[in-house]
Write a protein that holds these residues in place. Structure first.
Motif, mmCIF file in Angstrom:
data_model
loop_
_atom_site.group_PDB
_atom_site.id
_atom_site.type_symbol
_atom_site.label_atom_id
_atom_site.label_comp_id
_atom_site.label_asym_id
_atom_site.label_seq_id
_atom_site.Cartn_x
_atom_site.Cartn_y
_atom_site.Cartn_z
ATOM 1 N N GLU A 47 2.925 -36.691 15.178
ATOM 2 C CA GLU A 47 4.309 -36.957 15.599
ATOM 3 C C GLU A 47 5.258 -35.827 15.189
ATOM 4 O O GLU A 47 6.310 -35.655 15.789
ATOM 5 C CB GLU A 47 4.819 -38.256 14.966
ATOM 6 C CG GLU A 47 4.216 -39.505 15.537
ATOM 7 C CD GLU A 47 4.596 -40.752 14.749
ATOM 8 O OE1 GLU A 47 5.440 -40.667 13.825
ATOM 9 O OE2 GLU A 47 4.054 -41.820 15.063
ATOM 10 N N MET A 48 4.904 -35.086 14.153
ATOM 11 C CA MET A 48 5.765 -34.020 13.643
ATOM 12 C C MET A 48 5.509 -32.717 14.394
ATOM 13 O O MET A 48 4.418 -32.507 14.936
ATOM 14 C CB MET A 48 5.509 -33.812 12.149
ATOM 15 C CG MET A 48 5.938 -34.974 11.306
ATOM 16 S SD MET A 48 5.694 -34.640 9.557
ATOM 17 C CE MET A 48 4.119 -35.450 9.316
ATOM 18 N N LYS A 49 6.520 -31.869 14.408
ATOM 19 C CA LYS A 49 6.347 -30.564 15.038
ATOM 20 C C LYS A 49 5.382 -29.728 14.213
ATOM 21 O O LYS A 49 5.451 -29.702 12.984
ATOM 22 C CB LYS A 49 7.697 -29.856 15.154
ATOM 23 C CG LYS A 49 8.622 -30.539 16.127
ATOM 24 C CD LYS A 49 9.870 -29.739 16.347
ATOM 25 C CE LYS A 49 10.707 -30.462 17.390
ATOM 26 N NZ LYS A 49 11.883 -29.701 17.758
ATOM 27 N N GLN A 50 4.486 -29.052 14.906
ATOM 28 C CA GLN A 50 3.472 -28.234 14.241
ATOM 29 C C GLN A 50 4.118 -27.190 13.329
ATOM 30 O O GLN A 50 3.639 -26.936 12.223
ATOM 31 C CB GLN A 50 2.580 -27.561 15.285
ATOM 32 C CG GLN A 50 1.412 -26.825 14.691
ATOM 33 C CD GLN A 50 0.452 -26.293 15.744
ATOM 34 O OE1 GLN A 50 0.574 -26.586 16.929
ATOM 35 N NE2 GLN A 50 -0.501 -25.512 15.320
ATOM 36 N N GLU A 51 5.209 -26.603 13.778
ATOM 37 C CA GLU A 51 5.899 -25.582 12.984
ATOM 38 C C GLU A 51 6.378 -26.162 11.645
ATOM 39 O O GLU A 51 6.249 -25.526 10.600
ATOM 40 C CB GLU A 51 7.098 -25.040 13.771
ATOM 41 C CG GLU A 51 7.874 -23.973 13.034
ATOM 42 C CD GLU A 51 9.066 -23.493 13.850
ATOM 43 O OE1 GLU A 51 10.182 -23.531 13.310
ATOM 44 O OE2 GLU A 51 8.863 -23.089 15.008
ATOM 45 N N LEU A 52 6.922 -27.391 11.667
ATOM 46 C CA LEU A 52 7.401 -28.051 10.454
ATOM 47 C C LEU A 52 6.254 -28.334 9.492
ATOM 48 O O LEU A 52 6.361 -28.092 8.287
ATOM 49 C CB LEU A 52 8.124 -29.351 10.815
ATOM 50 C CG LEU A 52 8.658 -30.171 9.652
ATOM 51 C CD1 LEU A 52 9.821 -29.437 8.983
ATOM 52 C CD2 LEU A 52 9.097 -31.541 10.123
ATOM 53 N N VAL A 53 5.149 -28.836 10.022
ATOM 54 C CA VAL A 53 3.968 -29.135 9.194
ATOM 55 C C VAL A 53 3.439 -27.860 8.552
ATOM 56 O O VAL A 53 3.175 -27.821 7.344
ATOM 57 C CB VAL A 53 2.867 -29.832 10.029
ATOM 58 C CG1 VAL A 53 1.587 -29.987 9.222
ATOM 59 C CG2 VAL A 53 3.350 -31.180 10.534
ATOM 60 N N ASN A 54 3.313 -26.797 9.342
ATOM 61 C CA ASN A 54 2.796 -25.529 8.822
ATOM 62 C C ASN A 54 3.742 -24.896 7.808
ATOM 63 O O ASN A 54 3.307 -24.419 6.758
ATOM 64 C CB ASN A 54 2.535 -24.550 9.961
ATOM 65 C CG ASN A 54 1.327 -24.945 10.788
ATOM 66 O OD1 ASN A 54 0.410 -25.586 10.296
ATOM 67 N ND2 ASN A 54 1.345 -24.575 12.056
ATOM 68 N N LYS A 55 5.031 -24.888 8.107
ATOM 69 C CA LYS A 55 6.019 -24.262 7.227
ATOM 70 C C LYS A 55 6.071 -24.946 5.855
ATOM 71 O O LYS A 55 6.134 -24.284 4.825
ATOM 72 C CB LYS A 55 7.405 -24.327 7.880
ATOM 73 C CG LYS A 55 8.499 -23.720 7.041
ATOM 74 C CD LYS A 55 9.849 -23.837 7.731
ATOM 75 C CE LYS A 55 10.952 -23.305 6.827
ATOM 76 N NZ LYS A 55 12.271 -23.499 7.411
ATOM 77 N N ASN A 56 6.030 -26.278 5.843
ATOM 78 C CA ASN A 56 6.157 -27.050 4.601
ATOM 79 C C ASN A 56 4.824 -27.525 4.038
ATOM 80 O O ASN A 56 4.791 -28.217 3.027
ATOM 81 C CB ASN A 56 7.081 -28.239 4.830
ATOM 82 C CG ASN A 56 8.481 -27.789 5.141
ATOM 83 O OD1 ASN A 56 9.163 -27.246 4.290
ATOM 84 N ND2 ASN A 56 8.917 -27.993 6.379
ATOM 85 N N LYS A 57 3.738 -27.193 4.752
ATOM 86 C CA LYS A 57 2.385 -27.604 4.350
ATOM 87 C C LYS A 57 2.350 -29.118 4.093
ATOM 88 O O LYS A 57 1.979 -29.584 3.023
ATOM 89 C CB LYS A 57 1.913 -26.808 3.139
ATOM 90 C CG LYS A 57 1.754 -25.330 3.432
ATOM 91 C CD LYS A 57 1.260 -24.552 2.245
ATOM 92 C CE LYS A 57 0.967 -23.110 2.534
ATOM 93 N NZ LYS A 57 1.924 -22.375 3.278
ATOM 94 N N LEU A 58 2.770 -29.867 5.106
ATOM 95 C CA LEU A 58 2.868 -31.315 4.996
ATOM 96 C C LEU A 58 1.515 -31.987 5.193
ATOM 97 O O LEU A 58 0.689 -31.541 5.989
ATOM 98 C CB LEU A 58 3.857 -31.851 6.036
ATOM 99 C CG LEU A 58 5.290 -31.341 5.915
ATOM 100 C CD1 LEU A 58 6.140 -31.888 7.049
ATOM 101 C CD2 LEU A 58 5.890 -31.706 4.568
#
Length: 74
Positions: A47-58
């Protein structure tokens, strides 16, 4: 006994996790709770944007807690 799923969104970058929450789902077995946890965790990441997950290592962390549902009904 029943099992309640507890989920947390965490960041490997900051080493922190958000407050845990529980979806309104009660599982009959630990196995089913685990399968549900992996399914919901995967959906949350998607559901989250890939960029957000990668940037914050979620990542999503979850666990299953045993609960005596009959006691709450009394």
């Amino acid at each position: 006994m029943k099992f309640v799923l507890i989920i947390q969104l965490c960041s490997a970058l900051s080493g922190t996790c958000e407050k845990p929450y529980s979806p309104a789902i009660i599982f009959d077995t630990f196995y089913n709770c685990g399968i549900g946890g992996y399914s919901i965790a995967g959906s949350k990441i998607k559901e989250m944007k890939q960029e957000l997950v990668n940037k914050n290592k979620l990542y999503v962390k979850f666990g299953c807690i045993e609960k005596n549902v009959e006691e709450e009904d009394a």
